[in-house]
Design a protein around this motif. Structure first.
Motif, PDB file in Angstrom:
ATOM      1  N   LEU A   1      -9.573  -5.204  -0.516  1.00  0.00           N
ATOM      2  CA  LEU A   1      -9.219  -4.042   0.287  1.00  0.00           C
ATOM      3  C   LEU A   1     -10.232  -2.923   0.096  1.00  0.00           C
ATOM      4  O   LEU A   1     -10.737  -2.346   1.071  1.00  0.00           O
ATOM      5  CB  LEU A   1      -7.818  -3.551  -0.087  1.00  0.00           C
ATOM      6  N   VAL A   2     -10.546  -2.616  -1.144  1.00  0.00           N
ATOM      7  CA  VAL A   2     -11.508  -1.550  -1.427  1.00  0.00           C
ATOM      8  C   VAL A   2     -12.871  -1.892  -0.831  1.00  0.00           C
ATOM      9  O   VAL A   2     -13.517  -1.054  -0.184  1.00  0.00           O
ATOM     10  CB  VAL A   2     -11.621  -1.307  -2.941  1.00  0.00           C
ATOM     11  N   ASP A   3     -13.306  -3.123  -1.021  1.00  0.00           N
ATOM     12  CA  ASP A   3     -14.630  -3.511  -0.522  1.00  0.00           C
ATOM     13  C   ASP A   3     -14.688  -3.523   1.003  1.00  0.00           C
ATOM     14  O   ASP A   3     -15.743  -3.258   1.586  1.00  0.00           O
ATOM     15  CB  ASP A   3     -15.015  -4.887  -1.067  1.00  0.00           C
ATOM     16  N   PHE A   4     -13.581  -3.829   1.648  1.00  0.00           N
ATOM     17  CA  PHE A   4     -13.572  -3.807   3.113  1.00  0.00           C
ATOM     18  C   PHE A   4     -13.964  -2.424   3.622  1.00  0.00           C
ATOM     19  O   PHE A   4     -14.684  -2.296   4.622  1.00  0.00           O
ATOM     20  CB  PHE A   4     -12.185  -4.188   3.638  1.00  0.00           C
ATOM     21  N   PHE A   5     -13.500  -1.393   2.925  1.00  0.00           N
ATOM     22  CA  PHE A   5     -13.758  -0.024   3.379  1.00  0.00           C
ATOM     23  C   PHE A   5     -15.014   0.595   2.758  1.00  0.00           C
ATOM     24  O   PHE A   5     -15.514   1.588   3.283  1.00  0.00           O
ATOM     25  CB  PHE A   5     -12.544   0.863   3.076  1.00  0.00           C
ATOM     26  N   THR A   6     -15.510   0.031   1.667  1.00  0.00           N
ATOM     27  CA  THR A   6     -16.592   0.725   0.957  1.00  0.00           C
ATOM     28  C   THR A   6     -17.887  -0.069   0.824  1.00  0.00           C
ATOM     29  O   THR A   6     -18.916   0.528   0.483  1.00  0.00           O
ATOM     30  CB  THR A   6     -16.131   1.115  -0.460  1.00  0.00           C
ATOM     31  N   ASP A   7     -17.870  -1.370   1.060  1.00  0.00           N
ATOM     32  CA  ASP A   7     -19.087  -2.159   0.871  1.00  0.00           C
ATOM     33  C   ASP A   7     -20.005  -2.008   2.086  1.00  0.00           C
ATOM     34  O   ASP A   7     -19.679  -2.489   3.176  1.00  0.00           O
ATOM     35  CB  ASP A   7     -18.732  -3.635   0.659  1.00  0.00           C
ATOM     36  N   PRO A   8     -21.178  -1.391   1.934  1.00  0.00           N
ATOM     37  CA  PRO A   8     -22.063  -1.184   3.083  1.00  0.00           C
ATOM     38  C   PRO A   8     -22.616  -2.486   3.652  1.00  0.00           C
ATOM     39  O   PRO A   8     -22.885  -2.565   4.855  1.00  0.00           O
ATOM     40  CB  PRO A   8     -23.182  -0.306   2.507  1.00  0.00           C
TER      41      PRO A   8
ATOM     42  N   LEU B   1      -5.594   5.545   8.591  1.00  0.00           N
ATOM     43  CA  LEU B   1      -4.845   4.387   9.073  1.00  0.00           C
ATOM     44  C   LEU B   1      -3.540   4.201   8.293  1.00  0.00           C
ATOM     45  O   LEU B   1      -2.518   3.806   8.858  1.00  0.00           O
ATOM     46  CB  LEU B   1      -5.709   3.124   8.946  1.00  0.00           C
ATOM     47  N   TRP B   2      -3.557   4.489   7.000  1.00  0.00           N
ATOM     48  CA  TRP B   2      -2.352   4.368   6.175  1.00  0.00           C
ATOM     49  C   TRP B   2      -1.259   5.307   6.676  1.00  0.00           C
ATOM     50  O   TRP B   2      -0.075   4.945   6.671  1.00  0.00           O
ATOM     51  CB  TRP B   2      -2.702   4.672   4.725  1.00  0.00           C
TER      52      TRP B   2
ATOM     53  N   ILE C   1       2.949  -1.918  10.150  1.00  0.00           N
ATOM     54  CA  ILE C   1       3.329  -3.044   9.293  1.00  0.00           C
ATOM     55  C   ILE C   1       2.954  -4.337  10.008  1.00  0.00           C
ATOM     56  O   ILE C   1       3.247  -4.505  11.186  1.00  0.00           O
ATOM     57  CB  ILE C   1       4.839  -3.048   8.995  1.00  0.00           C
ATOM     58  N   GLU C   2       2.321  -5.244   9.269  1.00  0.00           N
ATOM     59  CA  GLU C   2       1.961  -6.536   9.860  1.00  0.00           C
ATOM     60  C   GLU C   2       1.909  -7.586   8.760  1.00  0.00           C
ATOM     61  O   GLU C   2       1.368  -7.342   7.681  1.00  0.00           O
ATOM     62  CB  GLU C   2       0.600  -6.436  10.557  1.00  0.00           C
ATOM     63  N   GLU C   3       2.489  -8.748   9.035  1.00  0.00           N
ATOM     64  CA  GLU C   3       2.465  -9.832   8.056  1.00  0.00           C
ATOM     65  C   GLU C   3       1.106 -10.529   8.059  1.00  0.00           C
ATOM     66  O   GLU C   3       0.427 -10.564   9.083  1.00  0.00           O
ATOM     67  CB  GLU C   3       3.564 -10.852   8.382  1.00  0.00           C
TER      68      GLU C   3
ATOM     69  N   ALA D   1      -9.736  -3.272  10.843  1.00  0.00           N
ATOM     70  CA  ALA D   1      -9.322  -2.311   9.817  1.00  0.00           C
ATOM     71  C   ALA D   1      -7.841  -1.981   9.935  1.00  0.00           C
ATOM     72  O   ALA D   1      -7.129  -1.896   8.928  1.00  0.00           O
ATOM     73  CB  ALA D   1     -10.171  -1.045   9.917  1.00  0.00           C
ATOM     74  N   ARG D   2      -7.367  -1.796  11.152  1.00  0.00           N
ATOM     75  CA  ARG D   2      -5.948  -1.472  11.347  1.00  0.00           C
ATOM     76  C   ARG D   2      -5.053  -2.618  10.849  1.00  0.00           C
ATOM     77  O   ARG D   2      -4.011  -2.385  10.226  1.00  0.00           O
ATOM     78  CB  ARG D   2      -5.704  -1.195  12.831  1.00  0.00           C
ATOM     79  N   THR D   3      -5.480  -3.850  11.121  1.00  0.00           N
ATOM     80  CA  THR D   3      -4.710  -5.008  10.664  1.00  0.00           C
ATOM     81  C   THR D   3      -4.694  -5.106   9.147  1.00  0.00           C
ATOM     82  O   THR D   3      -3.652  -5.368   8.534  1.00  0.00           O
ATOM     83  CB  THR D   3      -5.300  -6.296  11.262  1.00  0.00           C
ATOM     84  N   VAL D   4      -5.850  -4.891   8.521  1.00  0.00           N
ATOM     85  CA  VAL D   4      -5.949  -4.972   7.061  1.00  0.00           C
ATOM     86  C   VAL D   4      -5.011  -3.968   6.397  1.00  0.00           C
ATOM     87  O   VAL D   4      -4.288  -4.294   5.441  1.00  0.00           O
ATOM     88  CB  VAL D   4      -7.410  -4.735   6.620  1.00  0.00           C
ATOM     89  N   VAL D   5      -4.988  -2.741   6.896  1.00  0.00           N
ATOM     90  CA  VAL D   5      -4.137  -1.706   6.311  1.00  0.00           C
ATOM     91  C   VAL D   5      -2.666  -2.023   6.549  1.00  0.00           C
ATOM     92  O   VAL D   5      -1.819  -1.860   5.656  1.00  0.00           O
ATOM     93  CB  VAL D   5      -4.498  -0.320   6.885  1.00  0.00           C
ATOM     94  N   ALA D   6      -2.324  -2.492   7.749  1.00  0.00           N
ATOM     95  CA  ALA D   6      -0.929  -2.820   8.057  1.00  0.00           C
ATOM     96  C   ALA D   6      -0.425  -3.957   7.183  1.00  0.00           C
ATOM     97  O   ALA D   6       0.740  -3.957   6.742  1.00  0.00           O
ATOM     98  CB  ALA D   6      -0.799  -3.178   9.535  1.00  0.00           C
ATOM     99  N   GLN D   7      -1.277  -4.932   6.902  1.00  0.00           N
ATOM    100  CA  GLN D   7      -0.882  -6.036   6.037  1.00  0.00           C
ATOM    101  C   GLN D   7      -0.719  -5.577   4.586  1.00  0.00           C
ATOM    102  O   GLN D   7       0.179  -6.042   3.879  1.00  0.00           O
ATOM    103  CB  GLN D   7      -1.915  -7.165   6.126  1.00  0.00           C
ATOM    104  N   PHE D   8      -1.568  -4.652   4.154  1.00  0.00           N
ATOM    105  CA  PHE D   8      -1.428  -4.131   2.796  1.00  0.00           C
ATOM    106  C   PHE D   8      -0.134  -3.333   2.660  1.00  0.00           C
ATOM    107  O   PHE D   8       0.542  -3.415   1.631  1.00  0.00           O
ATOM    108  CB  PHE D   8      -2.626  -3.257   2.434  1.00  0.00           C
ATOM    109  N   ARG D   9       0.242  -2.583   3.697  1.00  0.00           N
ATOM    110  CA  ARG D   9       1.505  -1.843   3.639  1.00  0.00           C
ATOM    111  C   ARG D   9       2.687  -2.811   3.554  1.00  0.00           C
ATOM    112  O   ARG D   9       3.661  -2.563   2.826  1.00  0.00           O
ATOM    113  CB  ARG D   9       1.655  -0.926   4.858  1.00  0.00           C
ATOM    114  N   ALA D  10       2.620  -3.930   4.276  1.00  0.00           N
ATOM    115  CA  ALA D  10       3.696  -4.914   4.203  1.00  0.00           C
ATOM    116  C   ALA D  10       3.805  -5.496   2.798  1.00  0.00           C
ATOM    117  O   ALA D  10       4.903  -5.705   2.278  1.00  0.00           O
ATOM    118  CB  ALA D  10       3.451  -6.028   5.217  1.00  0.00           C
ATOM    119  N   ALA D  11       2.655  -5.741   2.170  1.00  0.00           N
ATOM    120  CA  ALA D  11       2.662  -6.272   0.802  1.00  0.00           C
ATOM    121  C   ALA D  11       3.260  -5.262  -0.168  1.00  0.00           C
ATOM    122  O   ALA D  11       4.043  -5.614  -1.052  1.00  0.00           O
ATOM    123  CB  ALA D  11       1.242  -6.644   0.379  1.00  0.00           C
TER     124      ALA D  11
END
Length: 273
Positions: A142-149, A199-200, A205-207, A162-172
């Motif tokens: 998750l961190v690298d998705f947003f910070t790795d150039p 985005l958070w 929410i997404e599975e 990005a929206r999907t990644v954040v929604a899935q993390f919120r579901a977790a």
């Protein structure tokens, strides 16, 4: 009844008195006493009657009957309650060698495995070459998705995903309220990325499922893959993420070339492994 028959009085801490028993294992009355419930109530529970059942009582019964994690969850389902979160059985903790073989066999396609908190546990060579996974990043997906150039520069579908990644993390996070591990990751990525924070706050929410990724690799150009996140029932703390080439941009052939000796020599970054 079958689980009760497996537990001897001695195993439950009861004296057997040396007397011969008509049936093996514990009697209903003994289970009731050890679990701290009434004998009649426990009998009704075994008979499947419509009685009021609490998670605390079921846990007590599960403890007395020495139920495994899977059996304990099954007991909850039989009683009509939401089962507790899956746990790793002690005998299943040593599965990493088998999972390593799984993702290595997935070559020449990228694959990686992450834990509950999105920390990367292992990845194959293709994930290093294609996705840019390497030792000098945070090793948190998750961190690298947003910070790795490097990943950001290659991903042509970053904003959409990005929206999907954040929604899935919120579901977790929602599935394990109060878990300090999730809070630590949330604090870390929130400090590192204003885009994540925005985005958070949308509270989507997404599975986990399948995500289309489009990557521009410096050696072969456009790659179109579909990532599939899969749980391993015996290791509910791990998620296997497999990337499958889509029938576009000659992706499969390009991935095969990148995994070849010629492709490895031309890679801009060392291949992990």
């Amino acid at each position: 009844m079958s689980r009760r028959a497996r537990v001897s009085p001695a195993e439950a801490g009861l004296p057997d008195g040396g007397a011969r028993r008509r049936t093996p294992g514990l009697r209903r009355e003994e289970v009731a006493v050890l679990a701290g419930v009434g004998a009649s109530w426990y009998q009704w529970l075994e008979q499947g009657r419509d009685i009021s059942v609490s998670p605390q009582v079921l846990d007590a019964v599960a403890r007395v009957l020495r139920l495994s994690n899977a059996e304990r969850r099954h007991l909850y389902l039989l009683a009509g309650l939401n089962p507790p979160a899956p746990e790793v059985a002690p005998g299943k903790r040593d599965m990493c060698d088998g999972l390593r073989r799984l993702i290595d066999t997935w070559m020449p396609y990228p694959a990686h495995i992450m834990d509950l908190y999105y920390n990367c546990v292992m990845y194959n060579d293709a994930a290093a070459v294609v996705l840019g996974m390497r030792p000098d990043i945070t090793q948190n997906c998750l961190v690298d998705f947003f910070t790795d150039p490097l990943y950001r520069s290659r991903s042509q579908s970053w904003e959409r995903n990005a929206r999907t990644v954040v929604a899935q993390f919120r579901a977790a996070c929602a599935a394990r309220p109060g878990d300090e591990g999730y809070q630590a990751v949330l604090d870390r990525v929130s400090r590192a990325s204003e885009e994540f924070t925005a985005l958070w706050e949308e509270r989507d929410i997404e599975e986990p499922g399948q995500v289309r990724k489009e990557l521009e690799h410096p050696l072969v150009g456009l790659l179109c893959v579909e990532s599939t996140a899969m749980k391993v029932p015996a290791r509910p703390d791990l998620t296997v993420v497999l990337h499958t080439p889509l029938d576009e941009a000659n992706t499969a052939s390009k991935l095969e070339w990148l995994a070849s000796p010629e492709g490895r020599r031309g890679a801009m970054y060392p291949v992990a492994g």
